[in-house]
Write a protein that holds these residues in place. Structure first.
Motif, PDB file in Angstrom:
ATOM      1  N   TYR A 528       0.827  -1.210   0.000  1.00  0.00           N
ATOM      2  CA  TYR A 528       0.000   0.000   0.000  1.00  0.00           C
ATOM      3  C   TYR A 528       0.866   1.266   0.000  1.00  0.00           C
ATOM      4  N   HIS A 529       1.961   1.259   0.733  1.00  0.00           N
ATOM      5  CA  HIS A 529       2.828   2.439   0.841  1.00  0.00           C
ATOM      6  C   HIS A 529       4.101   2.294  -0.005  1.00  0.00           C
ATOM      7  N   LYS A 530       4.070   1.424  -0.980  1.00  0.00           N
ATOM      8  CA  LYS A 530       5.276   1.090  -1.736  1.00  0.00           C
ATOM      9  C   LYS A 530       5.948   2.318  -2.342  1.00  0.00           C
ATOM     10  N   GLU A 531       5.185   3.163  -3.010  1.00  0.00           N
ATOM     11  CA  GLU A 531       5.768   4.323  -3.704  1.00  0.00           C
ATOM     12  C   GLU A 531       6.428   5.289  -2.717  1.00  0.00           C
ATOM     13  N   ASN A 532       5.745   5.580  -1.618  1.00  0.00           N
ATOM     14  CA  ASN A 532       6.321   6.502  -0.620  1.00  0.00           C
ATOM     15  C   ASN A 532       7.547   5.918   0.060  1.00  0.00           C
ATOM     16  N   LEU A 533       7.531   4.622   0.321  1.00  0.00           N
ATOM     17  CA  LEU A 533       8.678   3.982   0.965  1.00  0.00           C
ATOM     18  C   LEU A 533       9.914   4.020   0.072  1.00  0.00           C
ATOM     19  N   GLN A 534       9.682   4.017  -1.234  1.00  0.00           N
ATOM     20  CA  GLN A 534      10.815   4.068  -2.169  1.00  0.00           C
ATOM     21  C   GLN A 534      11.341   5.481  -2.353  1.00  0.00           C
ATOM     22  N   LYS A 535      10.438   6.456  -2.288  1.00  0.00           N
ATOM     23  CA  LYS A 535      10.837   7.831  -2.596  1.00  0.00           C
ATOM     24  C   LYS A 535      11.279   8.617  -1.368  1.00  0.00           C
ATOM     25  N   LEU A 536      10.684   8.373  -0.218  1.00  0.00           N
ATOM     26  CA  LEU A 536      10.912   9.217   0.958  1.00  0.00           C
ATOM     27  C   LEU A 536      11.766   8.490   1.986  1.00  0.00           C
ATOM     28  N   PRO A 537      12.998   8.953   2.214  1.00  0.00           N
ATOM     29  CA  PRO A 537      13.904   8.282   3.165  1.00  0.00           C
ATOM     30  C   PRO A 537      13.349   8.242   4.590  1.00  0.00           C
ATOM     31  N   GLN A 538      12.646   9.312   5.000  1.00  0.00           N
ATOM     32  CA  GLN A 538      12.129   9.336   6.364  1.00  0.00           C
ATOM     33  C   GLN A 538      11.084   8.237   6.581  1.00  0.00           C
ATOM     34  N   LEU A 539      10.197   8.040   5.596  1.00  0.00           N
ATOM     35  CA  LEU A 539       9.178   6.993   5.728  1.00  0.00           C
ATOM     36  C   LEU A 539       9.812   5.613   5.747  1.00  0.00           C
ATOM     37  N   ALA A 540      10.880   5.431   4.971  1.00  0.00           N
ATOM     38  CA  ALA A 540      11.575   4.145   4.993  1.00  0.00           C
ATOM     39  C   ALA A 540      12.150   3.873   6.379  1.00  0.00           C
ATOM     40  N   ALA A 541      12.718   4.938   7.011  1.00  0.00           N
ATOM     41  CA  ALA A 541      13.270   4.786   8.357  1.00  0.00           C
ATOM     42  C   ALA A 541      12.165   4.487   9.365  1.00  0.00           C
ATOM     43  N   ILE A 542      11.023   5.170   9.228  1.00  0.00           N
ATOM     44  CA  ILE A 542       9.906   4.939  10.160  1.00  0.00           C
ATOM     45  C   ILE A 542       9.375   3.519   9.997  1.00  0.00           C
ATOM     46  N   HIS A 543       9.257   3.078   8.743  1.00  0.00           N
ATOM     47  CA  HIS A 543       8.780   1.706   8.495  1.00  0.00           C
ATOM     48  C   HIS A 543       9.749   0.691   9.088  1.00  0.00           C
ATOM     49  N   HIS A 544      11.030   0.976   8.979  1.00  0.00           N
ATOM     50  CA  HIS A 544      12.043   0.104   9.606  1.00  0.00           C
ATOM     51  C   HIS A 544      11.805   0.025  11.112  1.00  0.00           C
ATOM     52  N   ASN A 545      11.573   1.164  11.733  1.00  0.00           N
ATOM     53  CA  ASN A 545      11.316   1.191  13.180  1.00  0.00           C
ATOM     54  C   ASN A 545      10.019   0.460  13.529  1.00  0.00           C
ATOM     55  N   ASN A 546       8.983   0.655  12.676  1.00  0.00           N
ATOM     56  CA  ASN A 546       7.702  -0.015  12.924  1.00  0.00           C
ATOM     57  C   ASN A 546       7.869  -1.530  12.965  1.00  0.00           C
ATOM     58  N   CYS A 547       8.600  -2.043  11.984  1.00  0.00           N
ATOM     59  CA  CYS A 547       8.792  -3.495  11.910  1.00  0.00           C
ATOM     60  C   CYS A 547       9.586  -4.002  13.115  1.00  0.00           C
ATOM     61  N   MET A 548      10.635  -3.254  13.502  1.00  0.00           N
ATOM     62  CA  MET A 548      11.423  -3.678  14.653  1.00  0.00           C
ATOM     63  C   MET A 548      10.620  -3.579  15.949  1.00  0.00           C
ATOM     64  N   TYR A 549       9.741  -2.589  16.025  1.00  0.00           N
ATOM     65  CA  TYR A 549       8.885  -2.435  17.206  1.00  0.00           C
ATOM     66  C   TYR A 549       7.917  -3.613  17.330  1.00  0.00           C
ATOM     67  N   ILE A 550       7.301  -3.977  16.202  1.00  0.00           N
ATOM     68  CA  ILE A 550       6.370  -5.118  16.216  1.00  0.00           C
ATOM     69  C   ILE A 550       7.115  -6.406  16.556  1.00  0.00           C
ATOM     70  N   ALA A 551       8.268  -6.620  15.929  1.00  0.00           N
ATOM     71  CA  ALA A 551       9.057  -7.820  16.205  1.00  0.00           C
ATOM     72  C   ALA A 551       9.456  -7.879  17.677  1.00  0.00           C
ATOM     73  N   HIS A 552       9.794  -6.728  18.261  1.00  0.00           N
ATOM     74  CA  HIS A 552      10.183  -6.674  19.660  1.00  0.00           C
ATOM     75  C   HIS A 552       9.038  -7.150  20.567  1.00  0.00           C
ATOM     76  N   HIS A 553       7.819  -6.740  20.265  1.00  0.00           N
ATOM     77  CA  HIS A 553       6.680  -7.159  21.083  1.00  0.00           C
ATOM     78  C   HIS A 553       6.269  -8.601  20.801  1.00  0.00           C
ATOM     79  N   LEU A 554       6.431  -9.044  19.564  1.00  0.00           N
ATOM     80  CA  LEU A 554       6.047 -10.418  19.230  1.00  0.00           C
ATOM     81  C   LEU A 554       6.888 -11.441  20.000  1.00  0.00           C
ATOM     82  N   LEU A 555       8.079 -11.043  20.414  1.00  0.00           N
ATOM     83  CA  LEU A 555       8.932 -11.976  21.151  1.00  0.00           C
ATOM     84  C   LEU A 555       8.263 -12.454  22.440  1.00  0.00           C
TER      85      LEU A 555
END
Length: 781
Positions: A528-555
């Protein structure tokens, strides 16, 4: 004796053709007597031969010949008799068959004439009954005529020309009867509908009316109930199903469904002398949706009116066995109940399903109301005795609650996933999701646990390591995540908490709905956010944090609820650990893709530096200086974009990698030059000094400037080629002896960053071919 026998046979044969002139019985009797005489003589002879032993061979032979002659005479007589009897029998049978066929033809003609008479009588009696408005009797006479005509048409070989005329007459009379009944039906049940095309809208329903005409008691005594007469006549003619189907569809479209769909719609009744009027009014609803109890009351009122004034009619003389004992109300119920119950379920009961397990007990009122509603319809014979899908749905509330809860959870999760990523909140090691307070699974064994801990403490107190881990060792580092992801995690915790107080079936469904939330995130967000994740470095960094945050809680998410869920899940299925690698990989791949994009832009900008050759040319120097400035600007912009977003360690590694890419490219280009003049060397040194002075300034992971100095001083830790770059600057400004000293027989700092071939290449490019250069080259090995 032989002569007598011959004369007897001759007499029989002489009269064989004229059996009617002489009694056959007399002759057969005569022949029988002669047989008896011969039998006596034979017996006497045998007696003499075997008893008296008299020589009588001659007399015995004569007797044998006589017997043989008598037998042949008997055979001739028998053959003659059979021939004569068979001939007479064939003649008699032929005559009898012809008489029988004649009788059958006469009987058939008589039955046909009788059926024609019955047809004519039925038509006459039909016309009489129709004039007297005795519709049931008229319809029955028509059916009698149709039965007679059907029997006439089935007679093969008697195809009368009159049958076609009779069939035409019957069709005409039937259509005339149906037309008269249709007119009567339209008078009894009058629909007054607005001309609007959207007849199911609230405005049009308010202007809709149903008029049911009633009959006075005097008229009932004279003509009988007109409703019963008309509808039973339709039943006899086989047209009742069609009429009721049309009426049922109008009832659903203009009355029943609008009452379910529009909470503000209320039925109103008005009874006059000869008509009952059903109309509607719109009131301001207290709620957006009607409760099932209110809807059931409205529908029940409609059916009570129909039962009282229209459909409480038994089919007294059904045409088929299927209709025996069936009322018109039951027929209508069979036609519309399935569609009506589906509408009640989808637009009423579904909305009443509780959204939390704490409200499930209140749903008992809905189940009770549904039972009363169905019981009322059964008493009015609109429903049969079996439990319907409506009541089954209401009683199966636990399953529907689980399904609805899971559906609501998935819908809410998807809305969060499709919301904007850039709305962020700051996560620190101290922050956490508001965890539900769950009792200790081993709370029942507190005494044993405390004793064991005391013994363990006494035994190991001297072995305890004084160096303790920080309380934040396993905490997520400070960073920014999307607020939607924080809400998503809270939704997951709330859903699991709801599962702990639900039934086993619901608990399992809710648990796997939470798993589906994370699986949906894994599939939906990157797409859904593919285009923005490719174009905007800040969103890519936030998405990286989101995934690590979810993985941290899933443990630990499954472990926190493991002993509070149903036994099926407590055996090891209640876990989310298997999803952790996937989320980590998802975050890293997105961020690494953005890193590759930034690396490509850095290399593209440095490609315009004209390989850093001929720096004495002002144009070339300006191009190289511009490229350096663009790279630094890009890195500073990224530093600001990722500032306070990425965790500090990730930030420094990312910026160090990009800066290292730029330095590596510059070192490679300069080391590849074959001729570097003194002026070129000075200008190259100036460019390199710009990178060394401004490069560390791109490391600004924190908003507070004074806190960033620590990371700027640690640039060599994050930039692999930093010391290589500084050694290159030294070479650009050093003489041959200084270069040799820096090499120090392969043990100096220069040797740690460059190979011997690279150093020799730089010396050849920087210095002219002299004995001193040759001596210096000889020492570089």
């Amino acid at each position: 004796m032989a002569a007598r026998a011959g004369s007897l046979v001759a007499a029989v044969l002489a009269h064989s053709g004229r059996l009617d002139k002489e009694d056959l019985g007399t002759r057969i009797g005569r022949l029988s007597r002669r047989v008896e005489e011969l039998k006596g003589e034979v017996c006497a002879m045998i007696n003499k031969k075997y008893n008296e032993f008299l020589p009588s061979v001659q007399s015995a032979e004569e007797l044998v010949s006589q017997v043989e002659g008598l037998c042949s005479n008997i055979d001739l007589l028998k053959a003659g008799i059979e021939t004569e009897v068979q001939r007479d029998l064939n003649v008699a049978v032929a005559e009898f068959t012809e008489l029988k066929q004649q009788l059958e033809r006469d009987t058939l003609v008589l039955s046909i004439l009788k059926k024609l008479q019955e047809f004519d009588i039925a038509i006459k009696e039909y016309n009489t009954a129709l004039l007297e408005k005795k519709y049931v009797a008229a319809a029955q006479h028509l059916e009698t005529a149709r039965s007679s005509l059907r029997l006439l048409e089935s007679r093969k070989g008697f195809e009368l020309n009159i049958l076609k005329a009779l069939s035409t007459e019957l069709t005409v009379q039937t259509q005339n009867m149906l037309y008269r009944l249709g007119e009567e039906w339209q008078k009894l049940a009058v629909w007054k509908l607005p001309p609007s095309k959207e007849s199911s809208s609230l405005e049009s329903v308010v202007h809709s009316e149903l008029h049911l005409h009633t009959v006075s008691s005097k008229e009932e005594e004279i003509a009988g109930p007109p409703v019963a007469s008309v509808l039973q006549a339709f039943a006899v003619l086989g047209e009742l199903h069609t009429k009721l189907k049309i009426f049922g569809q109008l009832l659903l479209k203009h009355i029943l469904k609008p009452l379910i769909l529009y909470p503000s719609l209320q039925p109103c009744t008005e009874e006059q002398s000869d008509v009952f009027i059903l109309r509607f009014k719109s009131e301001e609803p207290s709620l957006d949706q009607s409760s099932p109890m209110e809807v059931f009351d409205k529908i029940r009122l409609i059916f009570e009116v129909l039962h009282r004034y229209l459909l409480n009619v038994p089919l007294e003389q059904p045409v088929t066995d299927k209709d025996c004992g069936v009322t018109l109300a039951e027929l209508l119920g069979d036609m519309i109940w399935e569609e009506l119950s589906d509408c009640l379920i989808q637009n009423c009961l579904v909305n009443s399903i509780p959204t939390s397990s704490s409200k499930l007990e209140q749903y008992i009122e809905v189940i009770k109301s549904t039972e009363e509603f169905e019981e009322a319809l059964k008493n009015m014979q609109f429903l049969k005795g079996d439990t319907t899908d409506l009541l089954k749905y209401a009683r199966n509330v636990n399953c529907h609650f689980a399904n609805k809860k899971c559906q609501d959870v998935i819908v809410a999760a998807r809305n969060l996933m499709t919301s904007e990523i850039h709305n962020t909140v700051k996560i620190t090691p101290d922050s956490c999701v508001a965890l539900p307070r769950l009792p200790d699974p081993g709370a029942g064994d507190q005494s044993k646990t405390s004793k064991a801990s005391e013994l363990l403490h006494n035994d190991m107190v001297n072995l305890e390591n004084r160096t303790k881990l920080s309380q934040y060792t396993f905490s997520l580092p400070t960073c920014r995540i999307s607020s939607s992801v924080e809400k998503l995690m809270e939704l997951a915790y709330q859903t699991l908490l709801e599962a702990t107080s639900s039934t086993d079936h619901c608990c399992i469904q809710l648990f796997y709905s939470v798993r589906n939330i994370f699986q949906l995130f894994y599939d939906v967000v990157p797409t859904y956010h593919k285009e923005n994740l490719q174009k905007l470095p800040q969103l890519a960094a936030i998405h990286h944090n989101n995934c690590m945050y979810i993985a941290h809680h899933l443990l630990t998410l499954g472990h926190q609820f493991r002993y509070r869920l149903t036994n099926v899940l407590c055996d090891g299925a209640a876990t989310f650990v298997d999803m952790v690698p996937g989320f980590r990989r998802l975050g890293m791949e997105c961020f690494l893709a953005q890193m590759r994009v930034q690396k490509g832009e850095i290399l593209e900008r440095l490609s315009s530096a004209r390989n850093f050759s001929n720096m004495d040319d002002e144009e070339n120097y300006c191009a190289a200086n511009k490229a350096i400035r663009q790279v630094l600007h890009q890195l500073k912009r990224l530093g600001k974009v990722w500032q306070d977003v990425l965790p500090v360690n990730v930030y420094c590694k990312a910026m160090g990698t990009l800066l290292n890419t730029a330095l590596t490219e510059i070192v490679t280009r300069i080391a590849a030059l074959e001729d570097i003049s003194a002026e070129d060397a000075d200008r190259l040194y100036s460019l390199c000094r710009t990178m060394v002075e401004e490069g560390p300034q791109v490391f600004t992971p924190l908003p507070e400037e004074d806190k960033n100095k620590k990371y700027q001083e640690e640039v060599p830790v994050y930039v692999q080629k930093w010391m290589t770059f500084k050694e290159l600057m030294i070479i650009l400004q050093a003489n041959l002896q200084e270069i040799v000293d820096q090499w120090a027989d392969g043990k100096g700092p220069l040797a740690a960053e460059f190979s011997a071939a690279e150093v020799k290449s730089l010396i050849r490019a920087l210095f002219q071919n002299t004995e001193r250069r040759a001596a210096a080259l000889a020492k570089i090995k």
